[in-house]
Design a protein around this motif. Structure first.
Motif, PDB file in Angstrom:
ATOM      1  N   UNK A 161       0.843  -1.198   0.000  1.00  0.00           N
ATOM      2  CA  UNK A 161       0.000   0.000   0.000  1.00  0.00           C
ATOM      3  C   UNK A 161       0.873   1.240   0.000  1.00  0.00           C
ATOM      4  N   UNK A 162       0.618   2.124  -0.939  1.00  0.00           N
ATOM      5  CA  UNK A 162       1.369   3.375  -1.034  1.00  0.00           C
ATOM      6  C   UNK A 162       0.579   4.483  -0.347  1.00  0.00           C
ATOM      7  N   UNK A 163       1.268   5.252   0.482  1.00  0.00           N
ATOM      8  CA  UNK A 163       0.629   6.297   1.277  1.00  0.00           C
ATOM      9  C   UNK A 163       1.257   7.643   0.937  1.00  0.00           C
ATOM     10  N   UNK A 164       0.411   8.611   0.650  1.00  0.00           N
ATOM     11  CA  UNK A 164       0.838  10.001   0.502  1.00  0.00           C
ATOM     12  C   UNK A 164       0.521  10.706   1.817  1.00  0.00           C
ATOM     13  N   UNK A 165       1.533  11.263   2.451  1.00  0.00           N
ATOM     14  CA  UNK A 165       1.336  11.971   3.713  1.00  0.00           C
ATOM     15  C   UNK A 165       1.702  13.435   3.526  1.00  0.00           C
ATOM     16  N   UNK A 166       0.724  14.301   3.713  1.00  0.00           N
ATOM     17  CA  UNK A 166       0.950  15.739   3.585  1.00  0.00           C
ATOM     18  C   UNK A 166       0.914  16.365   4.979  1.00  0.00           C
ATOM     19  N   UNK A 167       2.030  16.957   5.359  1.00  0.00           N
ATOM     20  CA  UNK A 167       2.151  17.584   6.676  1.00  0.00           C
ATOM     21  C   UNK A 167       3.123  16.827   7.551  1.00  0.00           C
ATOM     22  N   UNK A 168       4.373  17.281   7.586  1.00  0.00           N
ATOM     23  CA  UNK A 168       5.415  16.563   8.327  1.00  0.00           C
ATOM     24  C   UNK A 168       5.902  17.445   9.482  1.00  0.00           C
ATOM     25  N   UNK A 169       4.960  17.785  10.355  1.00  0.00           N
ATOM     26  CA  UNK A 169       5.302  18.585  11.525  1.00  0.00           C
ATOM     27  C   UNK A 169       5.596  17.712  12.729  1.00  0.00           C
ATOM     28  N   UNK A 170       5.271  18.217  13.916  1.00  0.00           N
ATOM     29  CA  UNK A 170       5.574  17.491  15.149  1.00  0.00           C
ATOM     30  C   UNK A 170       4.914  16.119  15.179  1.00  0.00           C
ATOM     31  N   UNK A 218       6.209  -1.085   7.207  1.00  0.00           N
ATOM     32  CA  UNK A 218       6.342  -1.675   5.887  1.00  0.00           C
ATOM     33  C   UNK A 218       5.576  -0.978   4.785  1.00  0.00           C
ATOM     34  N   UNK A 219       4.966   0.154   5.069  1.00  0.00           N
ATOM     35  CA  UNK A 219       4.223   0.875   4.039  1.00  0.00           C
ATOM     36  C   UNK A 219       5.156   1.802   3.254  1.00  0.00           C
ATOM     37  N   UNK A 220       4.829   1.994   1.979  1.00  0.00           N
ATOM     38  CA  UNK A 220       5.559   2.971   1.168  1.00  0.00           C
ATOM     39  C   UNK A 220       4.989   4.354   1.476  1.00  0.00           C
ATOM     40  N   UNK A 221       5.793   5.200   2.056  1.00  0.00           N
ATOM     41  CA  UNK A 221       5.325   6.529   2.458  1.00  0.00           C
ATOM     42  C   UNK A 221       6.009   7.579   1.589  1.00  0.00           C
ATOM     43  N   UNK A 222       5.186   8.357   0.886  1.00  0.00           N
ATOM     44  CA  UNK A 222       5.682   9.478   0.093  1.00  0.00           C
ATOM     45  C   UNK A 222       5.186  10.745   0.783  1.00  0.00           C
ATOM     46  N   UNK A 223       6.085  11.493   1.374  1.00  0.00           N
ATOM     47  CA  UNK A 223       5.720  12.634   2.207  1.00  0.00           C
ATOM     48  C   UNK A 223       5.973  13.956   1.497  1.00  0.00           C
ATOM     49  N   UNK A 233       5.770  18.347   2.569  1.00  0.00           N
ATOM     50  CA  UNK A 233       5.451  19.455   3.467  1.00  0.00           C
ATOM     51  C   UNK A 233       5.790  20.756   2.748  1.00  0.00           C
ATOM     52  N   UNK A 234       4.991  21.777   3.016  1.00  0.00           N
ATOM     53  CA  UNK A 234       5.219  23.068   2.377  1.00  0.00           C
ATOM     54  C   UNK A 234       6.565  23.653   2.773  1.00  0.00           C
ATOM     55  N   UNK A 235       7.075  23.226   3.942  1.00  0.00           N
ATOM     56  CA  UNK A 235       8.402  23.632   4.410  1.00  0.00           C
ATOM     57  C   UNK A 235       9.392  22.540   4.037  1.00  0.00           C
ATOM     58  N   UNK A 236      10.243  22.754   3.018  1.00  0.00           N
ATOM     59  CA  UNK A 236      11.157  21.697   2.559  1.00  0.00           C
ATOM     60  C   UNK A 236      12.083  21.182   3.645  1.00  0.00           C
ATOM     61  N   UNK A 237      12.544  22.062   4.520  1.00  0.00           N
ATOM     62  CA  UNK A 237      13.459  21.624   5.584  1.00  0.00           C
ATOM     63  C   UNK A 237      12.783  20.649   6.539  1.00  0.00           C
ATOM     64  N   UNK A 238      11.516  20.895   6.822  1.00  0.00           N
ATOM     65  CA  UNK A 238      10.788  19.999   7.708  1.00  0.00           C
ATOM     66  C   UNK A 238      10.621  18.631   7.045  1.00  0.00           C
ATOM     67  N   UNK A 239      10.368  18.635   5.752  1.00  0.00           N
ATOM     68  CA  UNK A 239      10.163  17.381   5.043  1.00  0.00           C
ATOM     69  C   UNK A 239      11.377  16.478   5.017  1.00  0.00           C
ATOM     70  N   UNK A 240      12.558  17.053   5.045  1.00  0.00           N
ATOM     71  CA  UNK A 240      13.785  16.265   4.974  1.00  0.00           C
ATOM     72  C   UNK A 240      13.884  15.274   6.127  1.00  0.00           C
ATOM     73  N   UNK A 241      13.296  15.594   7.261  1.00  0.00           N
ATOM     74  CA  UNK A 241      13.402  14.738   8.448  1.00  0.00           C
ATOM     75  C   UNK A 241      12.870  13.336   8.200  1.00  0.00           C
ATOM     76  N   UNK A 242      11.901  13.187   7.283  1.00  0.00           N
ATOM     77  CA  UNK A 242      11.300  11.860   7.084  1.00  0.00           C
ATOM     78  C   UNK A 242      12.243  10.900   6.377  1.00  0.00           C
ATOM     79  N   UNK A 243      13.254  11.424   5.687  1.00  0.00           N
ATOM     80  CA  UNK A 243      14.169  10.548   4.950  1.00  0.00           C
ATOM     81  C   UNK A 243      14.896   9.596   5.882  1.00  0.00           C
TER      82      UNK A 243
END
Length: 298
Positions: A1-10, A23-28, A30-40
């Motif tokens: 299952x592929x998941x799109x997650x919008x919003x990578x805050x706290x 085990x899910x494929x997560x494609x994240x 966030x409007x703030x690119x620096x915040x989004x990097x944390x999910x990698x």
């Protein structure tokens, strides 16, 4: 299952991490690119746009601060990019009125909808122990319960569309009301010479006890105003409750009072993060701080 997650805050970062760990494929995104990097670092993928994250996804998760952010994120382009028979699950602090046109928009694109606003702290999110207040079709929830169990230990189906948001708003109303009432009681006790820790213990072990007193008052007595949610969003949530009560004709005088003190706190402090900044306002008006003997005094 592929998941799109919008919003990578706290909260979103931890949700993305737990889903990737499960085990899910997560494609994240966030409007703030620096915040989004944390999910990698958690095994999720970072998309350059919401549309890119949504491309072919079976589930769209939105974990955003409020209705305006959700409305901006869930546009027709994003919905069209999802896989056939996909589901949008809104985990944001939203309202029934604001979400209604988005539910209709999703349905027009053949997208199922669940609302699952979050109860819990960033710590709960990190450990996968959130609570979800779910509104929508029970059959759709059954399809996604296993996935949601990767981030939450309590998943409560409360009814159809709008009921999940309402349940979360009412929980918040009572929590903020307990915070204000407890602070007023403790300030008065302190003024007449009762040690604040003695009074806190008296409240915790008597009929006036509450989850706020047990779980959150100790933090307040160290000077922690819980800077995890914006005062402007708190005011908006309380306004949504009183507006709904007014429209449906139910009493709301106490809710009005809780809303008013938070509006005044917003005027005093601005849109800062701080779930207990209304208590800070009461302390300011009383000219004293609620502090344990071992807590900071300034």
């Amino acid at each position: 299952m592929a998941i799109c997650l919008i919003g990578v805050g706290r909260m979103g970062e931890h949700i993305a991490a737990n889903l990737a760990r499960a085990g899910y494929q997560v494609h994240a995104y966030d409007i703030d690119p620096e915040r989004g990097v944390a999910v990698l670092a958690h095994g999720a993928r970072l998309a350059a746009s919401a549309e890119q994250a949504a491309a072919g996804a079976d589930v769209l998760l939105t974990v955003l601060p409020g209705p305006a952010e959700v409305a901006a994120a869930v546009n027709s382009t994003v919905l069209e990019a999802l896989a056939a028979d996909a589901t949008w699950i809104d985990m944001s602090s939203n309202t029934p009125a604001a979400s209604e046109p988005l539910v209709q928009r999703a349905a027009a694109h053949g997208v199922n909808v669940l609302e699952a606003p979050i109860g819990g702290s960033p710590t709960d999110a990190a450990t996968g122990q959130l609570r979800l207040f779910v509104g929508g079709e029970e059959a759709v929830l059954a399809r996604h319960r296993r996935m949601l169990s990767a981030v939450a230990t309590r998943i409560t189906h409360v009814g159809g569309h709008g009921t999940g948001y309402t349940a979360k708003l009412l929980v918040n109303l009572l929590w903020f009301g307990q915070a204000v009432a407890t602070a007023e009681a403790l300030l008065l006790a302190q003024r007449v010479g009762i040690d604040v820790e003695v009074m806190a213990e008296t409240l915790a072990t008597g009929p006036a006890s509450s989850a706020f007193i047990h779980d959150n008052l100790p933090s307040l007595l160290t000077g922690d105003y819980l800077p995890v949610f914006g005062l402007d969003h708190i005011r908006d949530q309380l306004a949504a409750v009183t507006d709904l009560a007014e429209r449906l004709g139910t009493p709301h005088s106490l809710a009005d009072a809780v809303r008013q003190v938070h509006e005044e706190a917003l005027e005093q402090y601005g849109p800062l993060d701080g779930e207990l900044l209304a208590v800070a306002l009461l302390e300011k008006r009383a000219g004293m701080l609620l502090r344990a003997a071992t807590g900071p005094q300034d």
